[in-house]
Design an enzyme around this catalytic site. Structure first.
Site, PDB file in Angstrom:
ATOM      1  N   LYS A  73       0.849  -1.196  -0.098  1.00  0.00           N
ATOM      2  CA  LYS A  73       0.158  -0.097  -0.123  1.00  0.00           C
ATOM      3  C   LYS A  73       1.008   1.362  -0.060  1.00  0.00           C
ATOM      4  O   LYS A  73       1.899   1.162   0.745  1.00  0.00           O
ATOM      5  CB  LYS A  73      -0.861  -0.152   1.218  1.00  0.00           C
ATOM      6  CG  LYS A  73      -1.820   1.150   1.369  1.00  0.00           C
ATOM      7  CD  LYS A  73      -2.780   0.912   2.529  1.00  0.00           C
ATOM      8  CE  LYS A  73      -3.966   1.926   2.437  1.00  0.00           C
ATOM      9  NZ  LYS A  73      -5.087   1.710   3.761  1.00  0.00           N
ATOM     10  N   SER A 148      -9.880   1.583   2.637  1.00  0.00           N
ATOM     11  CA  SER A 148      -8.853   2.421   2.016  1.00  0.00           C
ATOM     12  C   SER A 148      -7.851   1.628   0.929  1.00  0.00           C
ATOM     13  O   SER A 148      -7.193   2.144   0.047  1.00  0.00           O
ATOM     14  CB  SER A 148      -8.087   3.558   2.753  1.00  0.00           C
ATOM     15  OG  SER A 148      -7.484   2.984   3.940  1.00  0.00           O
ATOM     16  N   SER A 172      -9.955  -1.083   6.803  1.00  0.00           N
ATOM     17  CA  SER A 172      -9.506  -0.850   5.500  1.00  0.00           C
ATOM     18  C   SER A 172      -8.755  -1.981   4.947  1.00  0.00           C
ATOM     19  O   SER A 172      -8.222  -1.949   3.864  1.00  0.00           O
ATOM     20  CB  SER A 172      -8.355   0.511   5.582  1.00  0.00           C
ATOM     21  OG  SER A 172      -9.129   1.680   5.357  1.00  0.00           O
TER      22      SER A 172
HETATM   23  N1  GLN Z   1     -12.999   3.861   6.133  1.00  0.00           N
HETATM   24  C1  GLN Z   1     -12.349   4.178   7.574  1.00  0.00           C
HETATM   25  C2  GLN Z   1     -11.895   5.627   7.516  1.00  0.00           C
HETATM   26  O1  GLN Z   1     -12.068   6.510   6.410  1.00  0.00           O
HETATM   27  C3  GLN Z   1     -11.117   3.480   7.647  1.00  0.00           C
HETATM   28  C4  GLN Z   1     -10.068   3.638   7.114  1.00  0.00           C
HETATM   29  C5  GLN Z   1      -8.788   2.651   7.371  1.00  0.00           C
HETATM   30  O2  GLN Z   1      -8.941   1.807   8.128  1.00  0.00           O
HETATM   31  N2  GLN Z   1      -7.519   3.146   7.113  1.00  0.00           N
HETATM   32  O3  GLN Z   1     -11.396   6.170   8.235  1.00  0.00           O
END
Ligand code: GLN
Length: 467
Positions: A73, A148, A172
């Site tokens: 990532k 994400s 994410s």
């Molecule tokens: N969707 C969640 C957020 O936007 C989780 C993101 C994540 O786990 N990095 O914060």
């Protein structure tokens, strides 16, 4: 192509070189550019590493991950390579060190094939917040892959790499795993070093793994876990691999999750049907109540935005990457660089976080949310005293179409079942559960007591047997 680590090992045994395998992956990546999963392919360094690995294989000194193709990532640092957190604000920035988790994979002769698209600074649930465009779901290109870590999920699902690294602050890893039919693990908070992971919300962030195989996921955890002098929160408790689990599991289910009005009917039916099968196979199903579901997402967004507003203060147009060319003076350098460099969702989070931390509101929001977090942790630990694992949906629905969710609150609610494990720090995994009549996959989630990832893997195997 190669779905699993053992497929790579079979190929090496049958005479293929690591370099051949890298070249096959480079072609597959090129043929799948439309998915927008990769922000950069490390063609040169991947080939160089493959040649070194081939040498080691010849000498009989190759590590456990020889020839395994890894995608990372774009918020994980790899020395000498660009890293951008899918943001304009880091444009041109190159890592000056390698993340500990990644280094431990490299030490076992893994090959890093490239960096993967994601939501900007890992903020999002659909991968539509990337400064470099959305990732497309490989099951159906009209749909998002989740976020994400959308690029990490799609790269493994489409077999553009064998395994990938993501990060999970609120789901994410697990949510995009659910939406791409892959396995996604969020280890216990502190299980893995966060050194070299670009911080979003430090008390929630944890690196996690995408794989097509449970054993691969477990192997990655074993290789990368362990204390790291560069992360004081990293645990030194060894990863266990107990063979002493009872054959019959006690599986806790939270009735509020099962009866949640947002839960898709087919996902719900599949859950109920699976629970019946588990029962007939002799496992014990314990229905429990956890009446705090509606506090999760609000507490999560108060705390994570607060931490993000502090973590992202370092991107000031001076230290890193992008600097506005029209700014005059120090103040304007900060404000213009940040306004031009950060995307809208990141700006919204920074402003929300600054607000909840501001004098006069601090106690009403930040302190309150901390209290909620404590309470959630205590209740979750209690529930896990009377069962081995908690079973719940990973996501309320399958993936949605690109651009379909415009309201940020609606987007935040995608995380309703995943933020729990980040608020409490417990380990959680999403494994493929079924395919919806709309043709898209969905996962099921398991959560265990702190540092009991081996139990998660064991229980996952039992569920796979039922499926
Ligand atoms: N969707 C969640 C957020 O936007 C989780 C993101 C994540 O786990 N990095 O914060």
């Amino acid at each position: 192509m190669y779905r699993t680590i053992s497929a790579i090992q079979d190929a090496l045994r049958s005479g293929k070189s690591a370099l051949d395998i890298v070249e096959e992956h480079l072609s597959a990546i090129a043929a799948n550019q439309h998915l927008n999963a990769f922000l950069e392919v490390f063609e040169q360094t991947a080939k160089e590493q493959a040649i070194r690995v081939d040498e080691k294989i010849k000498n009989g000194t190759a590590g456990k991950l020889a020839g395994v193709i890894v995608g990372i990532k774009d918020n994980i640092c790899y020395k000498g390579h660009k890293v951008s957190a899918a943001s304009k604000i880091l444009s041109g920035f190159e890592s000056i060190y390698t993340a500990t988790v990644l280094q431990r994979l490299l030490d076992e002769d893994a090959i890093v094939i490239g960096r993967l698209n994601c939501d900007e600074f890992a903020m999002g649930s659909s991968n539509e917040n990337s400064a470099f465009g959305p990732v497309l779901n490989n099951w159906n290109n009209q749909y998002v892959p989740g976020g994400s870590s959308g690029g990490s999920a799609v790269a493994v699902a489409a077999q553009l790499c064998t395994v990938s690294l993501g990060s999970d602050t609120g789901g994410s890893v697990r949510q995009p795993a659910s939406w791409t039919g892959t396995i996604g693990l969020k280890p216990t908070y502190g299980r893995l070093s966060r050194y070299g992971l670009i911080a979003y919300a430090s008390s929630f962030d944890q690196i996690g793994f995408f794989t097509n195989d449970l054993k691969d996921n477990q192997l990655l955890l074993e290789i990368t876990a362990g204390h790291d002098q560069y992360d004081a929160t990293s645990s030194s408790v060894p990863v266990r691999n107990r063979s002493t689990f009872s054959d019959k599991l006690k599986i806790g289910i939270l009735s509020e999750c099962l009866t949640h009005p947002g839960l898709d009917q087919q996902i719900k039916d599949k859950l109920i049907q699976t629970l019946d099968h588990l029962k007939s196979a002799g496992h014990q199903i314990i229905e429990m109540s956890f009446p705090y579901l509606e506090y999760m997402v609000p507490a999560y967004y108060v705390l994570t935005t607060a931490e993000a507003s502090s973590n992202l203060a370092r991107f000031d147009g001076v230290h890193y990457g992008y600097r506005s060319s029209s700014a005059k003076g120090v103040e304007e350098t900060y404000t213009k660089s940040r306004s031009e460099g950060f995307g809208l969702e990141v700006q919204r989070r920074i402003m929300t976080g600054t607000f909840v931390l501001s004098q006069g509101y601090y106690d009403a929001y930040y302190t309150k949310a901390q209290q909620v977090r404590r309470m959630l942790k205590d209740h979750t630990s209690n529930l896990l005293k009377s069962c081995d694992v908690l079973l719940m949906p990973t996501t309320p629905t399958t993936a949605f179409e690109l651009n379909a969710v415009k309201d940020p609150i609606q987007m935040y609610l995608q995380d309703i079942f995943t933020v729990h494990a980040n608020l409490t720090g417990n380990p959680a995994i999403s494994i493929p559960f079924g395919v919806h009549s709309n043709g898209l996959p969905f996962g099921v989630q398991l959560m265990a007591q702190d540092l009991e990832e081996d139990l998660l893997f064991y229980a996952s195997t039992k569920i796979q047997e039922i499926l």
